[in-house]
Enzyme design. Sequence first.
Site, PDB file in Angstrom:
ATOM      1  CG  ASP A 153      -1.967   0.987   1.260  1.00  0.00           C
ATOM      2  OD1 ASP A 153      -1.639   2.177   1.116  1.00  0.00           O
ATOM      3  OD2 ASP A 153      -3.132   0.603   1.396  1.00  0.00           O
ATOM      4  CG  HIS A 172      -1.784  -1.004   6.264  1.00  0.00           C
ATOM      5  ND1 HIS A 172      -2.856  -0.336   5.729  1.00  0.00           N
ATOM      6  CD2 HIS A 172      -1.466  -1.965   5.363  1.00  0.00           C
ATOM      7  CE1 HIS A 172      -3.159  -0.859   4.557  1.00  0.00           C
ATOM      8  NE2 HIS A 172      -2.340  -1.850   4.307  1.00  0.00           N
ATOM      9  CB  CYS A 209      -4.667  -4.082   5.033  1.00  0.00           C
ATOM     10  SG  CYS A 209      -3.647  -4.864   3.783  1.00  0.00           S
TER      11      CYS A 209
HETATM   12 ZN    ZN Z   1      -2.410  -3.311   2.869  1.00  0.00          ZN
END
Ligand code: ZN
Length: 486
Positions: free
Chosen positions: A152, A217, A228
């Site tokens: 990400d 996260h 996430c």
């Molecule tokens: Zn993620």
Amino acid sequence: MRTAGALCQPESLDNPACVIGSGQRCEHALVDQELNRRLYAYENQVRGRFSPIVDTLKTLSAFQHELDFVARAQRVAQDKLGYTLPLGLLENAWSAGLDLRALHSYCVFRSFKECITQTEADQMPWRDRMLIDAAFIQSCGYHTLDISPCADGRLQGLLPFVFRMASNDAVYVKAYAGALFDVEGDVADWTQRELMRLSGGIPGGDSGNYLKIAVYHYSTSNPCQQGCAAHGSNDGLAKQAATDRLAELRDAIENTYGRGAAPDTLMIGMDTDTDAIRVHLPDSESANCPMRFVESAALFHETLGMSAADAQRAVEQAIVSAEKSCGLQPGMRKLITRLLEANLSQIQYVIQHHEGRYAVIGHNERFICAGEAMSELQLRNKFYFAHLDTVEEGAPDMDVGIKIFSGLNITRGLAVPVLVHFHYSSRVPGARERAVARCKRVQAAIRDRYPQLHQQGMLHCQMAVSDSEGSERCTFIEDVVQQAGH
Ligand SMILES: [Zn+2]
């Protein structure tokens, strides 16, 4: 009168992690203000290479039918963006109209390349000021830190911002969707480092250990939507998946190389709204528990207003209370203590420069990087990364990326810029040619996977290669077929 500490309410979107009223100071004794100032200058410098793109193109669009368009456009581009534009994209503007989508994608790639070229100069002011450097890592008993965050874009500032860790030869970062790193690939990386260590190629390697860190996260202000994506925005699933993957890695190495061979493992969660971290405390066997952790956001609020020494003691005490005699090793304890302390500076940074919580808590990336990421640019939300060797394998990551950019770009009439990038080693004969061939294969497969976008001119690919040994970084590979066809 209310104190700065009383204003801090981390759980609600209406109340950012810490509000600083006019004239009030909200400074923490363990925060490195000077480092924060330098990092902010870096953030502005890097963002400043991308932010003028749209307005510059609007300016160009306004005078595209003038007689001296090309010369004037180049002057404006040089002035606003610091580089000129490809003639091929300017010369036919008078008859065919300016291809603003193609220009936009080009500028995004070109600005990114500028960041790669300027890495040394950009990062020089803060690089030596990091709290966690090679010497410190070694003093904790580790010769290698192998970090796998989620791919990400919001985790891209992990090293210098969130961890305050210097990039160095002992630190490797390889991002995967959901922090679900490839166990076989990691066993291979571990084996390679062991081989180097045993042949004396790693300073301090004879006594040190290998540490694998998985970073998942979550979002404290919008947990069900902005967590996430790979785990359906479910914090519990993200934690458990990272715990399991780390256990699998330890098992894989122990089962292959014998008991005691497994590396140490550490799991860290990151709140992408505020950059605060949650460090899980591994037991004496280095196993991580989803429920045993210390959170830096809570520590920040508890220790605000304390002297540096008291705050430091409070951090140590928080670890002692959370560990429940799990058998935390001394080197690991030292590293975890430092990670928590260092993150306090980042919490302060987000308070000071982003009002305690990022204005855009979701995705805001500039482009998709497919293939292998470059670690030079370390700033939040610069690109969405789809780690892939072949498009078939990386298809789910790529689909998520396309979905994100449908919202970010296509709804605004802009194309999706995809940088197809691979590394090669100049020590290996023929490796560059193979990397280029791989770029071409992956680019063709991406176009085949999203034929509609490609045919509508809403998908712009740029191929690039970097040398992992020498100095070549992000060299654009020109695509002859595409140029002839357009
Ligand atoms: Zn993620």
